[in-house]
Design a protein around this motif. Structure first.
Motif, PDB file in Angstrom:
ATOM      1  N   ALA A 295       0.833  -1.203   0.000  1.00 17.37           N
ATOM      2  CA  ALA A 295       0.000   0.000   0.000  1.00 17.37           C
ATOM      3  C   ALA A 295       0.871   1.257   0.000  1.00 17.37           C
ATOM      4  CB  ALA A 295      -0.923   0.005   1.220  1.00 17.37           C
ATOM      5  N   GLY A 296       0.433   2.264  -0.763  1.00 16.19           N
ATOM      6  CA  GLY A 296       1.205   3.503  -0.858  1.00 16.19           C
ATOM      7  C   GLY A 296       1.360   4.234   0.459  1.00 16.19           C
ATOM      8  N   GLU A 297       0.490   3.948   1.433  1.00 18.57           N
ATOM      9  CA  GLU A 297       0.588   4.624   2.731  1.00 18.57           C
ATOM     10  C   GLU A 297       1.919   4.337   3.419  1.00 18.57           C
ATOM     11  OE1 GLU A 297      -1.660   1.919   5.893  1.00 18.57           O
ATOM     12  OE2 GLU A 297      -2.837   2.152   4.057  1.00 18.57           O
ATOM     13  N   HIS A 298       2.534   3.179   3.111  1.00 22.22           N
ATOM     14  CA  HIS A 298       3.812   2.852   3.734  1.00 22.22           C
ATOM     15  C   HIS A 298       4.924   3.776   3.223  1.00 22.22           C
ATOM     16  CE1 HIS A 298       1.782  -0.479   5.469  1.00 22.22           C
ATOM     17  NE2 HIS A 298       1.690  -1.178   4.359  1.00 22.22           N
ATOM     18  N   ALA A 299       4.908   4.060   1.930  1.00 23.81           N
ATOM     19  CA  ALA A 299       5.888   5.010   1.378  1.00 23.81           C
ATOM     20  C   ALA A 299       5.669   6.399   1.963  1.00 23.81           C
ATOM     21  CB  ALA A 299       5.794   5.042  -0.146  1.00 23.81           C
ATOM     22  N   ARG A 300       4.402   6.792   2.104  1.00 19.82           N
ATOM     23  CA  ARG A 300       4.107   8.118   2.674  1.00 19.82           C
ATOM     24  C   ARG A 300       4.554   8.188   4.132  1.00 19.82           C
ATOM     25  NH1 ARG A 300      -0.630   7.081  -0.211  1.00 19.82           N
ATOM     26  NH2 ARG A 300      -1.884   6.729   1.673  1.00 19.82           N
ATOM     27  N   ALA A 301       4.367   7.084   4.874  1.00 16.25           N
ATOM     28  CA  ALA A 301       4.777   7.073   6.286  1.00 16.25           C
ATOM     29  C   ALA A 301       6.291   7.169   6.401  1.00 16.25           C
ATOM     30  CB  ALA A 301       4.263   5.803   6.961  1.00 16.25           C
ATOM     31  N   PHE A 302       7.022   6.490   5.524  1.00 16.15           N
ATOM     32  CA  PHE A 302       8.485   6.518   5.592  1.00 16.15           C
ATOM     33  C   PHE A 302       9.023   7.904   5.232  1.00 16.15           C
ATOM     34  CE2 PHE A 302      12.776   6.096   4.021  1.00 16.15           C
ATOM     35  CZ  PHE A 302      13.360   5.163   4.876  1.00 16.15           C
ATOM     36  N   LEU A 303       8.526   8.486   4.156  1.00 14.28           N
ATOM     37  CA  LEU A 303       9.054   9.768   3.677  1.00 14.28           C
ATOM     38  C   LEU A 303       8.550  10.953   4.485  1.00 14.28           C
ATOM     39  CD1 LEU A 303       8.834   9.124  -0.167  1.00 14.28           C
ATOM     40  CD2 LEU A 303      10.865   9.032   1.284  1.00 14.28           C
ATOM     41  N   GLY A 304       7.370  10.825   5.103  1.00 11.20           N
ATOM     42  CA  GLY A 304       6.875  11.890   5.959  1.00 11.20           C
ATOM     43  C   GLY A 304       6.758  13.213   5.227  1.00 11.20           C
ATOM     44  N   GLU A 305       7.414  14.246   5.762  1.00 10.84           N
ATOM     45  CA  GLU A 305       7.345  15.594   5.191  1.00 10.84           C
ATOM     46  C   GLU A 305       8.358  15.826   4.077  1.00 10.84           C
ATOM     47  OE1 GLU A 305       4.963  17.763   6.029  1.00 10.84           O
ATOM     48  OE2 GLU A 305       4.179  16.143   7.283  1.00 10.84           O
ATOM     49  N   TRP A 306       9.098  14.807   3.706  1.00 12.45           N
ATOM     50  CA  TRP A 306      10.125  14.967   2.664  1.00 12.45           C
ATOM     51  C   TRP A 306       9.472  15.354   1.343  1.00 12.45           C
ATOM     52  CZ3 TRP A 306      11.028  12.427  -2.010  1.00 12.45           C
ATOM     53  CH2 TRP A 306      12.266  12.666  -2.602  1.00 12.45           C
ATOM     54  N   ARG A 307      10.045  16.340   0.658  1.00 15.49           N
ATOM     55  CA  ARG A 307       9.579  16.756  -0.658  1.00 15.49           C
ATOM     56  C   ARG A 307      10.804  16.990  -1.532  1.00 15.49           C
ATOM     57  NH1 ARG A 307       5.982  14.945   1.426  1.00 15.49           N
ATOM     58  NH2 ARG A 307       3.866  15.742   1.785  1.00 15.49           N
ATOM     59  N   GLY A 308      11.009  16.106  -2.467  1.00 15.77           N
ATOM     60  CA  GLY A 308      12.151  16.219  -3.360  1.00 15.77           C
ATOM     61  C   GLY A 308      11.855  15.486  -4.645  1.00 15.77           C
ATOM     62  N   SER A 309      12.898  15.022  -5.327  1.00 15.59           N
ATOM     63  CA  SER A 309      12.750  14.281  -6.581  1.00 15.59           C
ATOM     64  C   SER A 309      12.870  12.792  -6.291  1.00 15.59           C
ATOM     65  CB  SER A 309      13.820  14.715  -7.583  1.00 15.59           C
ATOM     66  OG  SER A 309      13.686  16.100  -7.886  1.00 15.59           O
ATOM     67  N   LEU A 310      11.828  12.024  -6.608  1.00 13.27           N
ATOM     68  CA  LEU A 310      11.768  10.595  -6.312  1.00 13.27           C
ATOM     69  C   LEU A 310      11.833   9.796  -7.605  1.00 13.27           C
ATOM     70  CD1 LEU A 310      11.353   8.499  -3.998  1.00 13.27           C
ATOM     71  CD2 LEU A 310       8.918   8.545  -4.589  1.00 13.27           C
ATOM     72  N   ILE A 311      12.901   8.992  -7.758  1.00 13.46           N
ATOM     73  CA  ILE A 311      13.023   8.117  -8.920  1.00 13.46           C
ATOM     74  C   ILE A 311      12.319   6.809  -8.604  1.00 13.46           C
ATOM     75  CG2 ILE A 311      14.590   6.989 -10.529  1.00 13.46           C
ATOM     76  CD1 ILE A 311      16.061   9.628  -8.362  1.00 13.46           C
ATOM     77  N   CYS A 312      11.307   6.468  -9.393  1.00 14.44           N
ATOM     78  CA  CYS A 312      10.507   5.276  -9.108  1.00 14.44           C
ATOM     79  C   CYS A 312       9.879   4.769 -10.403  1.00 14.44           C
ATOM     80  CB  CYS A 312       9.424   5.588  -8.079  1.00 14.44           C
ATOM     81  SG  CYS A 312       8.326   6.945  -8.567  1.00 14.44           S
ATOM     82  N   ASP A 313       9.259   3.589 -10.321  1.00 11.43           N
ATOM     83  CA  ASP A 313       8.551   3.065 -11.482  1.00 11.43           C
ATOM     84  C   ASP A 313       7.127   3.619 -11.512  1.00 11.43           C
ATOM     85  OD1 ASP A 313       7.158   1.653  -9.550  1.00 11.43           O
ATOM     86  OD2 ASP A 313       8.304  -0.190  -9.846  1.00 11.43           O
ATOM     87  N   ASP A 314       6.293   3.037 -12.332  1.00 11.73           N
ATOM     88  CA  ASP A 314       4.936   3.569 -12.525  1.00 11.73           C
ATOM     89  C   ASP A 314       3.939   2.994 -11.527  1.00 11.73           C
ATOM     90  OD1 ASP A 314       3.138   5.217 -13.825  1.00 11.73           O
ATOM     91  OD2 ASP A 314       2.493   3.663 -15.219  1.00 11.73           O
ATOM     92  N   PHE A 315       4.425   2.505 -10.388  1.00  9.02           N
ATOM     93  CA  PHE A 315       3.547   1.901  -9.383  1.00  9.02           C
ATOM     94  C   PHE A 315       2.610   2.965  -8.803  1.00  9.02           C
ATOM     95  CE2 PHE A 315       3.379   0.710  -4.686  1.00  9.02           C
ATOM     96  CZ  PHE A 315       2.231  -0.046  -4.835  1.00  9.02           C
ATOM     97  N   SER A 316       1.323   2.624  -8.724  1.00 12.83           N
ATOM     98  CA  SER A 316       0.315   3.588  -8.288  1.00 12.83           C
ATOM     99  C   SER A 316       0.494   4.024  -6.838  1.00 12.83           C
ATOM    100  CB  SER A 316      -1.084   2.986  -8.463  1.00 12.83           C
ATOM    101  OG  SER A 316      -1.208   1.792  -7.698  1.00 12.83           O
ATOM    102  N   GLY A 317       1.219   3.237  -6.014  1.00 21.08           N
ATOM    103  CA  GLY A 317       1.407   3.582  -4.608  1.00 21.08           C
ATOM    104  C   GLY A 317       2.150   4.889  -4.393  1.00 21.08           C
ATOM    105  N   TYR A 318       2.895   5.338  -5.429  1.00 21.38           N
ATOM    106  CA  TYR A 318       3.645   6.591  -5.295  1.00 21.38           C
ATOM    107  C   TYR A 318       2.837   7.806  -5.745  1.00 21.38           C
ATOM    108  CZ  TYR A 318       7.615   3.375  -4.909  1.00 21.38           C
ATOM    109  OH  TYR A 318       8.462   2.369  -4.523  1.00 21.38           O
ATOM    110  N   LYS A 319       1.660   7.590  -6.344  1.00 24.14           N
ATOM    111  CA  LYS A 319       0.918   8.699  -6.945  1.00 24.14           C
ATOM    112  C   LYS A 319       0.466   9.725  -5.908  1.00 24.14           C
ATOM    113  CE  LYS A 319       1.437   6.840 -10.937  1.00 24.14           C
ATOM    114  NZ  LYS A 319       2.503   7.376 -11.823  1.00 24.14           N
TER     115      LYS A 319
END
Length: 513
Positions: A295-319
């Motif tokens: 679930a994309g919520e796990h990526a959001r929980a890890f990154l928290g308030e971080w805002r930068g450039s994220l290299i990733c694939d087309d997985f919807s969890g990062y949207k």
């Protein structure tokens, strides 16, 4: 705090201020105690659950190998919970401590093992009163050490010195150990951790290996060591995560790992997420994050308030991250893979041409690899941008000629739909062209997965992720993981928490001998 005798000299306003301060201080302490008690209650509940699992009925449907692996993880989890509870109970302003449990009497280490004496004696045998002290005895503690294939014993001898005049006994102390009163040296602990998390050897195999070396250490003991070390190393992993999130360019990827659900004896698909600074950043590190799902919520929980450039694939969890302000950077290798698979399947001429053009872009990347960011961006603008602009126009024309739903249409749509993200690297020399950097860091996990049946619990998976983060980061910086963990485990008990960053793999310097 205001003293009682000075209260009469205070004005009404000052009294109110003083009273408010006392009330706020009391409320803060109450809140701290409530939080600690809540954590202790949670750990106590988890501890009881783990014990029930450990002593569950023998009719549970596990084959012998599965059962042994699960028992290892339960032992490690129990040790980890105990270590966390000990840390909370040792904190100040805590409720009265429970009586200390009696330690089981340990059997002596085998006499046939070679021994190396380490003497702890005072630098001076002259007492503070000026008299010469006499040696009246010694205490001996033995710790089990291990070099690949060979056990040995460290004999720590602490001489006792007494002054006849002032009747005082002096004895040198031994430095704190990561496992208090335990028999393993940090070298042996590092060997167990590297064996389990780098060489992917389950503890029952390590037990057999140690048996051939002369002493079969029970896997339950090995599991307890693993659990305790996992707790002790966690502050390092937390500091490494903070360090990674301080960078503006990150890679992210995830890979599936089976996790056991003991209630029904079945496994389900959990995920190991991986995060690393960009390939061109000035730090080499990776942090793995074990979670129950993709679930994309796990990526959001890890990154928290971080805002930068994220290299990733087309997985919807990062949207959702991208929608909240994170800049999406596409992976050109993923786009290339679509055309490669298409060409391998039917020798498509469209796929062949796309691969040829992408090869030109990768040739430019080989040329600019060692340049700094501004120079890299300038070369990309000159050489890569014209190729990519022409390729996009060619793809748009080809897409009009192929039917919807075809394999060729899908390959073209993948690139055209994400074209802005896929070509963002052209304008920013700090951005890598693809996500291969993090895929290389997650590959050892995928290889080791062949030796795993499953992760025994969420806690076990998170512990594995933490230790593997340190091991892989050490490898990335050219360190021997065994030497790194041995030194860090030796220094951790006495190292200042405010300087924990000094022990991170990219900053670590071996202790001078």
């Amino acid at each position: 705090m205001v003293q009682p005798q000075s209260l009469q000299s205070l004005s009404e306003e000052q009294l109110r201020t003083a009273l408010l301060s006392v009330m706020q201080e009391a409320a803060a302490k109450d809140q701290e105690l409530a939080y600690k008690q809540a954590v202790i209650d949670k750990l106590t509940c988890e501890n009881a659950l783990l014990k029930r699992m450990k002593f569950a009925a023998q009719s549970e449907r596990f084959n012998p190998e599965q059962k042994s692996l699960l028992e290892d993880e339960i032992e490690a989890d129990l040790a980890a919970v105990a270590a966390e509870m000990d840390a909370l109970l040792q904190a100040p302003a805590q409720t009265p401590a429970t009586p200390e449990k009696k330690q089981a009497r340990r059997l002596p280490l085998p006499a046939h093992l070679p021994r190396r004496e380490i003497r702890h004696e005072p630098e001076s045998t002259t007492c503070a009163c000026g008299c010469r002290m006499l040696r009246i005895g010694e205490d001996v503690a033995e710790k089990l050490d291990y070099m690949p294939g060979v056990f040995s014993v460290e004999r720590h001898i602490r001489g006792k010195w007494a002054c006849a005049k002032c009747e005082r006994i002096t004895q040198e102390s031994v430095e704190a150990h990561v496992i208090g009163k335990g028999i393993p040296t940090t070298g042996l602990l590092a060997q167990v951790l590297v064996g389990k998390y780098a060489d992917h050897l389950p503890l029952y195999r390590q037990e057999a290996i140690f048996g051939r070396a002369g002493l079969a250490i029970p896997r339950s003991t090995l599991a307890q060591w693993v659990g305790t070390c996992g707790v002790r190393l966690q502050p390092l992993v937390d500091a490494l995560k903070t360090e990674i999130l301080s960078h503006q360019v990150l890679h992210a990827d995830e890979t599936p790992v089976a996790m056991l659900k003991p209630g029904n004896g079945k496994t389900h698909r959990a995920y190991l997420w991986a995060y690393a600074p960009g390939a061109f950043e000035n730090i080499k590190a990776v942090v793995y994050d074990f979670r129950e799902s993709r679930a994309g919520e796990h990526a959001r929980a890890f990154l928290g308030e971080w805002r930068g450039s994220l290299i990733c694939d087309d997985f919807s969890g990062y949207k959702a991250l991208i929608a909240s302000g994170v800049t999406e950077v596409g992976c050109l290798a993923h786009a290339r893979r679509k055309f490669f698979d298409l060409h391998a399947a039917n020798k498509s001429q469209i796929a062949e041409y796309a691969l040829q053009q992408l090869a030109l872009v990768y040739e430019v990347e080989r040329q600019v690899k060692e340049l700094d960011a501004p120079q890299r961006a300038a070369v990309r603008q000159e050489k890569s941008k014209p190729v990519l602009d022409a390729l996009q126009q060619w793809m748009l024309l080809q897409r009009q000629r192929v039917p919807d739903g075809s394999a060729t249409a899908k390959a073209l749509d993948y690139s055209l739909r994400r074209w802005a993200a896929l070509t963002r690297f052209v304008d920013d020399g700090q951005l890598p062209v693809d996500n291969n950097w993090i895929e290389n860091q997650i590959r050892p996990i995928a290889i080791g997965r062949n030796n795993w049946l499953f992760a025994g619990s969420l806690r076990a998976g998170q512990r594995a992720a933490a230790v593997m983060s340190l091991i892989q980061s050490a490898r990335m910086n050219g360190h021997d993981p065994h030497a790194y963990l041995k030194d860090v485990l030796t220094r951790l008990p006495t190292h200042k928490a405010s300087r924990i960053e000094e022990l991170l793999p990219h900053r670590w310097q071996p202790t001078a001998i």
